[in-house]
Design an enzyme around this catalytic site. Structure first.
Site, mmCIF file in Angstrom:
data_model
loop_
_atom_site.group_PDB
_atom_site.id
_atom_site.type_symbol
_atom_site.label_atom_id
_atom_site.label_comp_id
_atom_site.label_asym_id
_atom_site.label_seq_id
_atom_site.Cartn_x
_atom_site.Cartn_y
_atom_site.Cartn_z
ATOM 1 N N ASP A 329 0.858 -1.180 0.000
ATOM 2 C CA ASP A 329 0.000 0.000 0.000
ATOM 3 C C ASP A 329 0.899 1.236 0.000
ATOM 4 O O ASP A 329 1.813 1.347 0.819
ATOM 5 C CB ASP A 329 -0.909 0.016 1.233
ATOM 6 C CG ASP A 329 -1.934 1.120 1.159
ATOM 7 O OD1 ASP A 329 -3.033 0.870 0.645
ATOM 8 O OD2 ASP A 329 -1.629 2.233 1.610
ATOM 9 N N GLU A 372 -4.506 2.415 -4.353
ATOM 10 C CA GLU A 372 -3.057 2.268 -4.239
ATOM 11 C C GLU A 372 -2.664 0.946 -3.596
ATOM 12 O O GLU A 372 -1.563 0.802 -3.060
ATOM 13 C CB GLU A 372 -2.479 3.435 -3.435
ATOM 14 C CG GLU A 372 -2.944 3.531 -1.997
ATOM 15 C CD GLU A 372 -4.230 4.322 -1.807
ATOM 16 O OE1 GLU A 372 -4.477 4.794 -0.682
ATOM 17 O OE2 GLU A 372 -5.005 4.455 -2.776
#
Length: 458
Positions: A329, A372
């Protein structure tokens, strides 16, 4: 199942319990407590006689966990009439059905096992043919029947959900000419904007312009494209932006201050450019739908995730092969978008994809699962190799430098969760373990790797 269905099943459970008094509730629970080991044993003895069951129950570690789970299920199910946790129990049955659907255990396996438990229960109760024992028997049969029904409802719901995803793919493929749609809708958006600009600058202080949501583009996107592209991250963003443009358009028709009007026009134009960018990404999704690629990074998208992870888990179990999963992430990704723009954010996401591909093998699977967030499924990989890859990717990204179209430069970092597969057949537990490890990495200061060696038992 939605809340309305859960509420109805909760009331049904309560109604069944209300047919019997506390004496019968206690007698049923004590009967289950006294014979739970016998009932669990008979369940798995009969299951293992079924040739189709070998795949699910063949190894000791899984059998031990399933036995513990069944024992807990029996005891908790017959405590509900006393602790009055009806809705919580309905949700527990719902979760069991979901797990069965994920693992692929057929509903008839469960029905077969429950039938064996009931057969053995009648056999045990025959030793005491009193009126009380008949009431206890009636109560137990009704509760077990309802519990099994809830499981099957959940099983069917999650199976239908999987079919809905396939239907969405068919909608994508039904788009006959992506290029034509793309040009047409871009033209429609620009026509609406140009017409608004003309009306504003024509000098007429009073004018009317249709809302963007009611334009050809707005109607097409809200009523058609949003459904066809369901599951894509960009859909809700586009819808939000459309209604933001509507709000600004309403103001342009009542504002007379020229400076303020110029500001409104600029905001509308910026929102429309963002919408164009997002819609371009959606059409790229349509172009790549055959291969299941993420339109921006060309990694696999999340719609193939469950299928691939489930298949690799089956391979790992059957061949005693190691399997690892890394979850990535981007740290403070919103700050990148806010400071440098969405195009720069896209460049950062492409850089993560590049890093994953650089340090993984051709047999590994790299996914962008949304926003993301990325996953790297490492086949035939132990914890040592998984940690090495995780560190290589983390370090590569930390040292990288992203250049924007405006000449600005920035770097960023990623947090990493790492988990080694432990043998449980439910792929969701594997995915959840990676997610929990990633969450721990975030809490530990970001730009680091958190390892989970074992999954918690269920």
């Amino acid at each position: 199942m939605n809340q309305e269905c859960i509420t109805g099943l909760t009331q049904t459970w309560k109604n069944i319990c209300d047919q019997y008094d506390e004496t019968e509730h206690l007698a049923a629970l004590r009967f289950i407590q006294a014979h739970v080991e016998t009932l669990v044993t008979i369940f798995y003895e009969q299951m293992l006689k079924e040739p189709e069951a070998a795949h699910f129950f063949k190894d000791d570690i899984i059998q031990k966990r399933l036995i513990d789970t069944l024992r807990k299920w029996l005891l908790e199910t017959f405590e509900v009439a006393l602790n009055l946790q009806f809705e919580q129990s309905v949700k527990r049955q719902q979760k069991v059905g979901l797990v069965h659907a994920r693992v692929g255990i057929p509903s008839w396996f469960i029905m077969r096992g429950v039938r064996e438990i009931q057969r053995k229960m009648f056999e045990l109760l025959q030793q005491d043919l009193t009126q009380s024992s008949l009431l206890v028997c009636s109560y137990i049969v009704q509760i077990m029947g309802l519990s099994t029904e809830i499981m099957c409802r959940s099983y069917e719901f999650n199976t239908e959900k999987s079919q809905e995803i396939k239907h969405n793919y068919r909608l994508f493929s039904a788009m006959q000419d992506v290029a034509v749609h793309k040009d047409k809708q871009r033209g429609s958006l620009l026509d609406w904007e140009n017409e608004l600009m003309f009306k504003i600058f024509s000098g007429n202080s009073e004018f009317y312009h249709p809302m963007f949501s009611k334009s050809e583009f707005g109607l097409w996107f809200i009523h058609k494209a949003a459904y066809a592209f369901s599951g894509s991250d960009q859909v809700q963003l586009v819808i939000d932006r459309i209604y933001q443009v509507d709000a600004l358009t309403e103001q342009t028709m009542i504002i007379t201050d020229k400076d303020y009007l110029q500001d409104l026009i600029q905001q509308i134009r910026e929102l429309n450019r963002e919408i164009q960018h997002l819609v371009d990404q959606l059409f790229q999704v349509a172009e790549y739908i055959e291969s299941g690629n993420d339109s921006l990074t060309q990694l696999l998208n999340r719609r193939y995730l469950n299928t691939i992870v489930s298949r690799e888990i089956n391979f790992a179990r059957q061949n005693q092969a190691p399997l690892s999963l890394l979850a990535f992430d981007a740290d403070y990704f919103k700050n990148i978008n806010d400071k440098f723009g969405h195009a720069a954010g896209d460049s950062a996401l492409k850089f993560i994809a590049e890093a994953l591909q650089r340090y993984s093998k051709g047999s590994d699977y790299a996914f962008r699962i949304g926003g993301e967030e990325f996953l790297l499924l490492l086949v035939d990989t132990d914890l040592v190799r998984a940690m090495s890859i995780a560190e290589n990717v983390r370090s590569y990204i930390e040292k990288g430098l992203i250049r924007t179209a405006q000449g600005q430069q920035f770097n960023f970092t990623v947090s990493v969760g790492c988990v080694l597969y432990d043998g449980h057949p439910d792929y969701q537990r594997f995915l959840d373990a990676a997610d929990h490890a990633l969450y721990a990495a975030k809490n530990n200061g970001r730009n680091c790797i958190q390892v989970t060696k074992h999954l918690s038992s269920v």
